[in-house]
Design a protein around this motif. Sequence first.
Motif, PDB file in Angstrom:
ATOM      1  N   SER A  37       9.299  -5.653   0.596  1.00  0.00           N
ATOM      2  CA  SER A  37       8.301  -4.578   0.517  1.00  0.00           C
ATOM      3  C   SER A  37       7.162  -5.062  -0.378  1.00  0.00           C
ATOM      4  CB  SER A  37       8.899  -3.342  -0.162  1.00  0.00           C
ATOM      5  OG  SER A  37       9.687  -2.616   0.707  1.00  0.00           O
ATOM      6  N   ALA A  38       6.169  -4.208  -0.556  1.00  0.00           N
ATOM      7  CA  ALA A  38       5.103  -4.498  -1.522  1.00  0.00           C
ATOM      8  C   ALA A  38       5.629  -4.181  -2.921  1.00  0.00           C
ATOM      9  CB  ALA A  38       3.902  -3.620  -1.203  1.00  0.00           C
ATOM     10  N   LYS A  48       2.358   2.220  -7.162  1.00  0.00           N
ATOM     11  CA  LYS A  48       2.803   1.219  -6.173  1.00  0.00           C
ATOM     12  C   LYS A  48       1.586   0.489  -5.618  1.00  0.00           C
ATOM     13  CE  LYS A  48       6.647   3.641  -3.951  1.00  0.00           C
ATOM     14  NZ  LYS A  48       7.133   3.980  -2.624  1.00  0.00           N
ATOM     15  N   GLU A 115       2.639  -5.878   1.582  1.00  0.00           N
ATOM     16  CA  GLU A 115       3.819  -6.618   2.024  1.00  0.00           C
ATOM     17  C   GLU A 115       3.440  -8.058   2.363  1.00  0.00           C
ATOM     18  OE1 GLU A 115       3.674  -3.434   2.294  1.00  0.00           O
ATOM     19  OE2 GLU A 115       5.723  -2.768   1.924  1.00  0.00           O
ATOM     20  N   ARG A 183       5.471   5.617   5.830  1.00  0.00           N
ATOM     21  CA  ARG A 183       5.811   5.158   4.482  1.00  0.00           C
ATOM     22  C   ARG A 183       7.307   4.833   4.367  1.00  0.00           C
ATOM     23  NH1 ARG A 183       1.990   5.777   0.402  1.00  0.00           N
ATOM     24  NH2 ARG A 183       3.275   4.166  -0.566  1.00  0.00           N
ATOM     25  N   GLY A 184       7.607   3.819   3.632  1.00  0.00           N
ATOM     26  CA  GLY A 184       8.996   3.381   3.494  1.00  0.00           C
ATOM     27  C   GLY A 184       9.447   2.542   4.686  1.00  0.00           C
ATOM     28  N   ASP A 187      12.091  -0.740   5.715  1.00  0.00           N
ATOM     29  CA  ASP A 187      13.480  -0.596   6.171  1.00  0.00           C
ATOM     30  C   ASP A 187      13.579  -0.828   7.678  1.00  0.00           C
ATOM     31  OD1 ASP A 187      14.327   0.173   3.667  1.00  0.00           O
ATOM     32  OD2 ASP A 187      14.247   2.319   4.094  1.00  0.00           O
TER      33      ASP A 187
HETATM   34  N1  ASP Z   1       5.182  -0.362   0.895  1.00  0.00           N
HETATM   35  C1  ASP Z   1       5.368   0.658   1.853  1.00  0.00           C
HETATM   36  C2  ASP Z   1       5.448   2.017   1.171  1.00  0.00           C
HETATM   37  O1  ASP Z   1       5.250   2.105  -0.017  1.00  0.00           O
HETATM   38  C3  ASP Z   1       6.538   0.416   2.756  1.00  0.00           C
HETATM   39  C4  ASP Z   1       7.864   0.207   2.078  1.00  0.00           C
HETATM   40  O2  ASP Z   1       7.926   0.016   0.872  1.00  0.00           O
HETATM   41  O3  ASP Z   1       8.886   0.271   2.770  1.00  0.00           O
HETATM   42  O4  ASP Z   1       5.647   2.994   1.823  1.00  0.00           O
END
Ligand code: ASP
Length: 439
Positions: A37-38, A48, A115, A183-184, A187
């Motif tokens: 991820s970032a 973030k 990323e 977001r996220g 995964d």
């Molecule tokens: N960096 C992205 C986020 O903050 C994706 C991830 O972390 O999975 O949503």
Amino acid sequence: MKKVVKFGGSSLASAEQFRKVGEIIHADRGRRYVVPSAPGKRFSEDTKVTDMLYDCYQSAGNAALLEEKLAAIAARYQEIISGLSLELSLEEEFAQIREAFAARSGSEYAASRGEYLNGIIMAAYLEYEFIDAAEVIRFDEDGVFDAELTNEIMQKRLQGVERAVIPGFYGAMADGTVKTFSRGGSDITGSIVARAVHADLYENWTDVSGFLVTDPHIVEDPATIETITYRELRELSYMGATVLHADAIFPLRKEGIPINIKNTNRPQDAGTLIVESTCRQPKYTITGIAGKKGFCAINLEKDQMNSEIGFGRKVLQVFEENGVSFEHAPSGIDTFTVLVHQDEFMEKEQKIISGLHRAVEPDMLDLESDLALIAVVGRGMRATRGTAARIFAALSHAHINVKMIDQGSSELNIIIGVRNEDFEHAVRAIYDIFVLTHL
Ligand code: ASP
């Protein structure tokens, strides 16, 4: 063993975290494909990098502000590079990003750089090959993820590649336009890679030692789930439990690849194993409890409803025509209830009410707002008698009025509606009876 390992933002927020990740990867030769991820938060008030990038892109029209924000992002990466004593410069990459922002490359492109850059650092640190996700993850012309084409491209690209770093969260359309998942979404990238290489295991490394039975904001220090099935996880994620992106299951379903949620800061913990199916019984009859507030019930009553063929369809059609999705539709003999998200419903409320009157001419229509839904999920319920009795006894002892009950015939979950203000109390009561008293 062939493993795909994905590391979340908090696992890669600093050079110190990168070191832990390096140790984890080097401890097992099977950890061949790495999805980063970032950089996430280094401390709770931190920002973030993904959020910094979205914010920075907003300033694309103001050269001075853009420069200042880009410099802050570059500093985050430089801190990691220097901390790892790497001979690496991202100057060229930042020059490209600056140019692309000036050309209004879009906020998805902007966010994806988090990323991308972290992937370059990770590949240099591990001495693994770097593969740009834009090359191997494909979105169609409408911007929808194309699972089959991606699988084909990814498989071809990874053939004969022993070890690689593939950044999470983004891909591209055929014309090269960069797209991100929601977001996220790193995964999801991990799952896609695991499917393509037929991995034995997909390890998803984060900052908690697995999936918890319930929300730690509601119950202090809840128990960890040892093993959970894809279906159970899907139900719990849908109802608000986080840790893994809800869409990360789909690519793996086709292959039955297990996922292990692990803690970068406590690699010795077993974490949670997510599997397609298992003979292992959950420790507490139920696997997990999750829920959400903010639902509204539309109750309809009509004499002889039960013999009116097409009643349900006509009711649901009104919601469909107004673009409101329904969550549950429990029915009685002459009653029919539709549960919807309150904020979605509110905008269309009067149109839907008049639409229902026209469509089915109910004798009575009323609304009940501020409801919460709680899902009690568990494959163990099927083999156990009295699960429902225990849930309702617990709620009754806690003086909580149950507004709605819905149990699917799969017996995988029981959904309970309560008032918003009873939500936390109800979750605690259910947790206590299954986990603390272990009845
Ligand atoms: N960096 C992205 C986020 O903050 C994706 C991830 O972390 O999975 O949503």
